[in-house]
Design a protein around this motif. Structure first.
Motif, PDB file in Angstrom:
ATOM      1  N   GLN B  70       5.736 -27.179  24.681  1.00 44.40           N
ATOM      2  CA  GLN B  70       4.758 -26.058  24.463  1.00 44.40           C
ATOM      3  C   GLN B  70       4.515 -25.645  25.765  1.00 44.40           C
ATOM      4  O   GLN B  70       4.477 -24.263  26.149  1.00 44.40           O
ATOM      5  N   LEU B  71       4.049 -26.525  26.653  1.00 45.39           N
ATOM      6  CA  LEU B  71       3.677 -26.008  27.942  1.00 45.39           C
ATOM      7  C   LEU B  71       4.983 -25.369  28.830  1.00 45.39           C
ATOM      8  O   LEU B  71       4.560 -24.260  29.524  1.00 45.39           O
ATOM      9  N   ILE B  73       7.277 -23.701  27.590  1.00 45.95           N
ATOM     10  CA  ILE B  73       7.545 -22.315  27.011  1.00 45.95           C
ATOM     11  C   ILE B  73       6.323 -21.528  27.288  1.00 45.95           C
ATOM     12  O   ILE B  73       6.823 -20.409  27.713  1.00 45.95           O
ATOM     13  N   SER B  74       5.130 -22.042  27.465  1.00 45.05           N
ATOM     14  CA  SER B  74       4.108 -20.879  27.559  1.00 45.05           C
ATOM     15  C   SER B  74       4.129 -20.758  28.870  1.00 45.05           C
ATOM     16  O   SER B  74       3.764 -19.644  29.372  1.00 45.05           O
ATOM     17  N   LEU B  75       4.731 -21.466  29.924  1.00 49.11           N
ATOM     18  CA  LEU B  75       4.747 -21.287  31.329  1.00 49.11           C
ATOM     19  C   LEU B  75       5.857 -20.063  31.675  1.00 49.11           C
ATOM     20  O   LEU B  75       5.635 -19.082  32.258  1.00 49.11           O
ATOM     21  N   LYS B  76       6.923 -20.254  30.731  1.00 49.17           N
ATOM     22  CA  LYS B  76       7.988 -19.132  30.813  1.00 49.17           C
ATOM     23  C   LYS B  76       7.404 -17.761  30.330  1.00 49.17           C
ATOM     24  O   LYS B  76       7.535 -16.942  31.149  1.00 49.17           O
ATOM     25  N   LYS B  77       6.598 -17.876  29.408  1.00 47.38           N
ATOM     26  CA  LYS B  77       6.213 -16.702  28.802  1.00 47.38           C
ATOM     27  C   LYS B  77       5.228 -15.941  29.797  1.00 47.38           C
ATOM     28  O   LYS B  77       5.160 -14.796  29.956  1.00 47.38           O
ATOM     29  N   TYR B  78       4.466 -16.782  30.635  1.00 43.83           N
ATOM     30  CA  TYR B  78       3.494 -16.413  31.444  1.00 43.83           C
ATOM     31  C   TYR B  78       4.154 -15.652  32.307  1.00 43.83           C
ATOM     32  O   TYR B  78       3.936 -14.566  33.018  1.00 43.83           O
ATOM     33  N   GLU B 107      16.158 -20.729  24.215  1.00 43.63           N
ATOM     34  CA  GLU B 107      14.731 -20.257  24.144  1.00 43.63           C
ATOM     35  C   GLU B 107      14.380 -20.289  25.630  1.00 43.63           C
ATOM     36  O   GLU B 107      13.654 -19.323  26.318  1.00 43.63           O
TER      37      GLU B 107
END
Lengths: 731, 117
Positions: B70-71, B73-78, B107
């Motif tokens: 999750q971290l 992926i959220s890093l990517k999104k950020y 993803e």
């Protein structure tokens, strides 16, 4: 015209497919059926059906349809494949080959074997009928379209949405997925990551994950449900059993938080529903208009298009392995031959340029030419390589023949193929098939004994035939060995005397007796079977092999088996040669067969032998052999050549060096000429003769034998070169 | 909160970085899990404030769980929102394993050396 070439492609493809079908069937028969082979069988039937439909070849379409239906059932584990089915499928394959032949001859409107077709279709139906009944029962179920469902008996669809506290409670989704893997095979998984906030907003201890999983599992619902006992309370879990009704999928899509289009695509990708069904679901939903499959990932997520491709590559790699034939392109043989001829001319032209440059004493010119010749050599090698084909192509025809013949003869035979990746010239491969077939049939028919006889002799009931190919000093050797009865010397001798091939008084060594079977008009079979024993056997084999400039030999021991060994030159077009001179004539010896060169001092020479470091070496003086004028300088060299197990020396005047020789066949007029296998053109434009090492070695040994047996010195024989006897038993 | 106490107590600083021209390479060591993710979030947020291109080297990661994924992926999104180029590199085997199991290679969108199973 175009249609014709498309038809040709169809024919070629179908033949390839049928061959792969045959080998898959034989593999299945030999061991247990793996799903890969069954899949490939299905694919064969399916592909042929598809291509045939393009040309409206209804005969083929209908027939392959029956095969396809049967194989589909096998593939879905509804019936298991057995020996009887394999036999029928092999017969189907044969019949299909006939149909394809008919297409090739444009006689596709005439059924080549209507009786066989009817029998085979009936047989296929016997397998199909029981399951047809099952199908009708299931279709009485009132849910429409369910019967079309591709999913097998074990296809579960699981939707998981984890509660945000799951992680902190120690319920890592990873563990659940891993546990599911132990219950069955996850055929598709889609991880829903949309809810994960960016880094600045994420609470790293919350769980944001959701999954859509397709699971192939034979476990019951309770077992699968129990996997989620720990998170049942606070997470969203939906489990759809195999053959779930359409409405259940609609409900599932309704009940989950994600947009229906996305969910639909995910479920579709997992193979739980068909596109048609999805369309219907979405139609009911009346949501946004259709979007292309796959585009959804690019649009909804932060994924760049090339990266999707990278992820897909993995699946592709696996597929690529299966379709390795895609790596090959098919080229018309004629084009290759033209290329090789051109390369041949290039080699000759290059040699001429080299010669002139050497005379010119211009260093720059010399260097340019040296570069050029190196490149020419590389081009030559790769051009010749184009013609090289793995011997597998021939070998793979035999498992079927052996299987069928063994069944006919009630023998048990295990075939072993070795060195199948050994390469040899394409033109040889084609011409090898018949002689090999002959030898193998002989081994099956006369060599391997009946199981009972074998047991009586203390051997395993199952006989073994080994096909082996390998490279050996510039030639390819193919060995066909069996562990059967071996050759019966007495019977061969009697037969040979009866057929007046040898004198009654003749004293022959064991080896010589064995080679008698290659004599014309010789057949030892006491009963003539349809397999072998028509008296056109081994002599034809021998002639065929000799046409390829090769030779065949047999080694045998009674009761323990025989080995037929065929030795062939590697290639027939261009060779690396070693150039030598006698008087004013130039000769070329295939370089691969040259062992060493040495100066010949008169002391070394004893009768017909030279003493080479203490070893006896028979030799031939090319001068005497070809009746060339005397040497003026008195210096002589000896070139040691080897063919197979035997060595001999050739005495020449001058050693020139390596030379790329383009073999030009000798005309019909010189067909009977021994000791010369062809000619080549030198850089200077002169013609040089290429020596036939096999014959020269044989000749040197024979001559040495004669002089050893007759105590006085035999005069060396001038031209014409004595013909080596056509049957080895004449001496 | 309990977890964070354990983290700071037992683990040495698991994130190091070096900056070369406009490229910032971040090396993450040890485990990316629910135990380390909070701390990593803070450090990474700090590092991502610069204008550099970010490469994150995962070769030294020896454990990753769902919180870790999750971290990532959220890093990517950020990074995506910030229009910063961010790429994960040198995925260690255990990372590849989970990416494979979750089927999220597309993803994450990083060039992977694809494992063959």
């Amino acid at each position: 015209m175009d249609l014709d070439s498309a038809r040709e492609a169809l024919i070629e493809e179908a033949r390839d497919l049928l061959n792969s079908m045959e080998s898959a069937l034989l593999t299945i028969e030999g061991s247990n059926a793996s799903s890969e082979e069954i899949d490939s069988l299905f694919r064969v039937a399916h592909t042929i059906k598809g291509s045939a439909a393009l040309f409206s070849l209804d005969h083929i379409v209908l027939f392959t349809h029956s095969m396809e239906s049967l194989l589909d059932l096998v593939r879905n584990n509804e019936i298991s494949i057995n020996e009887k089915m394999i036999s029928i499928l092999l017969d189907c394959k044969d019949y299909l080959s006939l149909l394809i032949n008919a297409v090739e001859n444009k006689t596709e409107n005439i059924d080549p074997d209507p009786e066989n077709r009817a029998t085979l279709l009936n047989l296929l139906d016997t397998f199909l009928i029981p399951t047809n009944q099952i199908q009708t029962i299931s279709s009485t179920d009132s849910i429409e379209k369910d019967e079309q469902k591709q999913a097998g008996d074990s296809h579960w669809h699981i939707s998981l949405r984890f509660n945000k506290n799951n992680l902190i409670n120690g319920m890592d989704p990873l563990e659940f997925i891993r546990y599911l893997c132990t219950l069955g095979k996850i055929s598709y998984i889609y991880t829903i990551t949309d809810n994960i906030p960016p880094l600045d907003n994420i609470n790293t201890e919350d769980c944001y994950l959701g999954f859509e999983i397709d699971l192939e599992s034979s476990k019951d619902k309770k077992t699968i449900e129990s996997a989620f006992d720990f998170i049942r309370k606070d997470s969203t879990i939906r489990i759809l059993p195999p053959h779930a009704k359409m409405q259940e999928y609609i409900d599932l899509i309704h009940s989950l938080p994600e947009p229906p289009q996305l969910l639909g695509e995910i479920i579709l990708k997992g193979g739980s529903i068909t596109p048609l069904e999805l369309e219907e679901i979405l139609h009911i939903q009346k949501t946004e208009p259709d979007r292309q499959l796959g585009s959804i990932f690019v649009e909804e997520n932060i994924v760049a298009a090339p990266v999707v491709a990278a992820a897909l590559q993995k699946q592709k790699q696996i597929e690529d392995k299966k379709n390795s034939e895609l790596k090959f392109i098919k080229v018309e043989a004629g084009k290759l031959d033209t290329l090789i001829n051109m390369v041949g001319e290039l080699v000759i032209a290059g040699a001429a340029a080299n010669l002139i440059s050497k005379k010119s004493n211009n260093p720059a010119m010399n260097e340019a030419c040296a570069n050029l010749s190196e490149l020419v050599e590389q081009i030559r090698n790769s051009a010749l390589n184009l013609r090289m084909v793995q011997i597998k192509e021939v070998f793979e025809r035999f498992p079927r023949v052996i299987r069928d013949t063994a069944k006919d003869l009630n023998k048990q035979i295990n075939l072993k193929l070795m060195g199948t990746e050994t390469e040899l010239d394409k033109s040889m491969i084609e011409k090898l098939s018949d002689p090999l077939m002959h030898i193998i049939r002989n081994a099956l028919d006369h060599g391997i004994e009946l199981p009972q006889d074998r047991i009586n002799k203390g051997k395993a009931a199952q006989g073994e035939i080994i096909l082996n190919a390998f490279h050996d000093s510039g030639s390819v050797v193919i060995e066909i060995s069996d562990d059967g009865a071996g050759l019966n010397k007495e019977r061969i001798l009697n037969k040979a005397i009866e057929k007046k091939l040898i004198n009654k008084e003749a004293i022959l060594s064991e080896h010589e007796i064995h080679q008698l079977i290659f004599a014309a008009g010789f057949s030892t079979a006491e009963t003539i079977t349809h397999l072998s024993g028509r008296g056109v056997g081994m002599d034809v084999v021998k002639r065929n092999i000799e046409q390829l400039r090769g030779e065949v030999e047999v080694l045998s021991e009674e009761d323990s088996g025989s080995i037929f060994s065929i030795r062939l030159p590697l290639t027939m077009a261009i060779i690396d040669g070693f150039q030598v001179m006698v008087a004013d004539s130039t000769f070329v010896i295939p370089l691969d067969l040259v062992l060493e060169c040495a100066e010949l001092t008169p002391d070394d020479e004893q009768h017909n032998f030279v003493n080479l470091r203490g070893k006896v070496l028979p030799f031939i003086r090319l001068r005497n052999l070809f009746d060339l004028p005397e040497n003026k300088s008195n210096k002589e060299n000896i070139v040691v050549i080897q063919y197979g197990q035997h060595r001999a020396g050739l005495v020449v005047d001058k050693l020139i060096g390596e030379f790329q020789a383009v073999i030009k066949p000798l005309g019909l007029l010189f067909k009977e000429l021994k000791g010369i296998s062809g000619s080549t053109i030198l850089g200077s434009g002169e013609v040089a003769l290429i020596l036939d090492v096999a014959q020269l070695v044989q000749f040197a040994h024979k001559k040495a034998d004669i002089s050893r047996n007759t105590t006085h010195k035999t005069p060396l024989l001038p031209l014409p070169i004595p013909t080596t006897s056509s049957s080895d038993g004449e001496q | 909160m309990l977890h964070q106490a354990i983290t700071t107590g037992c683990h040495p600083m698991p994130i190091t970085h070096k900056i070369q021209n406009d490229l910032c390479t971040i090396l993450i060591r040890g485990e990316i899990s629910i135990y380390t993710s909070k701390l990593m979030q803070e450090t990474l947020l700090e590092l991502l404030q610069s204008e550099h291109i970010i490469h994150i080297d995962l070769s030294e990661v020896n454990e990753i769980d769902s919180a870790g994924i999750q971290l990532l992926i959220s890093l990517k999104k950020y990074a995506h929102n910030k229009k910063t180029t961010l790429q994960f590199q040198e995925h260690s085997l255990c990372v590849l394993d989970v990416i494979d199991l979750y089927n999220i290679a597309a993803e994450l969108g990083d060039p992977l050396v694809l494992t063959q199973r």
